[in-house]
Design a protein around this motif. Structure first.
Motif, PDB file in Angstrom:
ATOM      1  N   TYR A 279      -3.327  14.406  -4.521  1.00  0.00           N
ATOM      2  CA  TYR A 279      -3.685  14.622  -5.924  1.00  0.00           C
ATOM      3  C   TYR A 279      -4.825  13.682  -6.273  1.00  0.00           C
ATOM      4  CZ  TYR A 279      -3.482  14.712 -10.970  1.00  0.00           C
ATOM      5  OH  TYR A 279      -3.815  14.811 -12.298  1.00  0.00           O
ATOM      6  N   ARG A 280      -5.857  14.201  -6.907  1.00  0.00           N
ATOM      7  CA  ARG A 280      -7.008  13.370  -7.314  1.00  0.00           C
ATOM      8  C   ARG A 280      -6.693  12.754  -8.664  1.00  0.00           C
ATOM      9  NH1 ARG A 280     -10.468  10.051  -5.993  1.00  0.00           N
ATOM     10  NH2 ARG A 280     -12.473  10.113  -6.975  1.00  0.00           N
ATOM     11  N   TYR A 281      -6.631  11.429  -8.708  1.00  0.00           N
ATOM     12  CA  TYR A 281      -6.226  10.679  -9.891  1.00  0.00           C
ATOM     13  C   TYR A 281      -7.384   9.804 -10.332  1.00  0.00           C
ATOM     14  CZ  TYR A 281      -2.945   7.697 -12.596  1.00  0.00           C
ATOM     15  OH  TYR A 281      -2.266   7.017 -13.579  1.00  0.00           O
ATOM     16  N   SER A 282      -7.761   9.878 -11.601  1.00  0.00           N
ATOM     17  CA  SER A 282      -8.946   9.156 -12.073  1.00  0.00           C
ATOM     18  C   SER A 282      -8.689   7.668 -12.334  1.00  0.00           C
ATOM     19  CB  SER A 282      -9.486   9.810 -13.348  1.00  0.00           C
ATOM     20  OG  SER A 282      -8.504   9.784 -14.357  1.00  0.00           O
ATOM     21  N   SER A 283      -7.434   7.268 -12.426  1.00  0.00           N
ATOM     22  CA  SER A 283      -7.106   5.856 -12.658  1.00  0.00           C
ATOM     23  C   SER A 283      -6.790   5.169 -11.329  1.00  0.00           C
ATOM     24  CB  SER A 283      -5.906   5.733 -13.591  1.00  0.00           C
ATOM     25  OG  SER A 283      -6.208   6.286 -14.847  1.00  0.00           O
ATOM     26  N   ASP A 284      -6.644   3.852 -11.391  1.00  0.00           N
ATOM     27  CA  ASP A 284      -6.260   3.095 -10.197  1.00  0.00           C
ATOM     28  C   ASP A 284      -4.838   3.453  -9.784  1.00  0.00           C
ATOM     29  OD1 ASP A 284      -8.686   1.736 -10.087  1.00  0.00           O
ATOM     30  OD2 ASP A 284      -7.947   0.061 -11.293  1.00  0.00           O
TER      31      ASP A 284
ATOM     32  N   ASN B  47      -4.812  10.152  -4.348  1.00  0.00           N
ATOM     33  CA  ASN B  47      -6.060   9.550  -3.833  1.00  0.00           C
ATOM     34  C   ASN B  47      -5.896   9.106  -2.376  1.00  0.00           C
ATOM     35  OD1 ASN B  47      -6.986  10.014  -6.393  1.00  0.00           O
ATOM     36  ND2 ASN B  47      -7.150   7.884  -6.970  1.00  0.00           N
TER      37      ASN B  47
END
Length: 127
Positions: free
Chosen positions: A72-77, A109
């Motif tokens: 899953y592409r996650y925009s947060s750390d 990520n």
């Protein structure tokens, strides 16, 4: 000889049950063995109650890699305590051979994480 006392922390919203107690117990044990630095290390180690034990982590990483789950592409750390979105993430059950846990795992990520399915918060990150 010094004796340490600990109080069981009150449950706090967003913190999985047992984490506060595990952290407190680990911190006390670490402090007895290694002083202030031991308290920090012990607190962190004790915090992942119900997670994947360190001894099982290499086999668990291999297990997840062999499954080839999409990441899953996650925009947060990707950090412990981070909250994953309610849609778009697929959670998988942890096989019993890696310990009994109420948590689920997923890949975010390209990193495997253990997540509390009720809060969607990351409780353990595997590197």
């Amino acid at each position: 000889m010094a004796f340490a006392q600990t109080q069981v922390p009150e449950p706090r919203p967003g913190i999985p049950p047992g984490v506060g107690t595990g952290a407190a117990t680990g911190a006390v044990g670490g402090a007895i063995v290694g002083g202030p630095v031991g308290a920090v290390v012990g607190g962190v180690a004790g915090a992942v109650v119900g997670g994947i034990a360190e001894a099982s982590q290499p086999q668990f990483r291999t297990y997840v890699t062999e499954r080839r789950h999409p990441s899953y592409r996650y925009s947060s750390d990707v950090v412990i305590g981070g909250e994953l979105p309610s849609a778009g993430v697929t959670y998988y059950e942890v096989p019993r051979q890696y310990g009994e846990t109420r948590y689920r795992y997923t890949v975010v990520n390209n990193r495997t994480v253990l997540v509390d399915p009720q809060t969607r918060r990351i409780v353990q990150v595997f590197d």
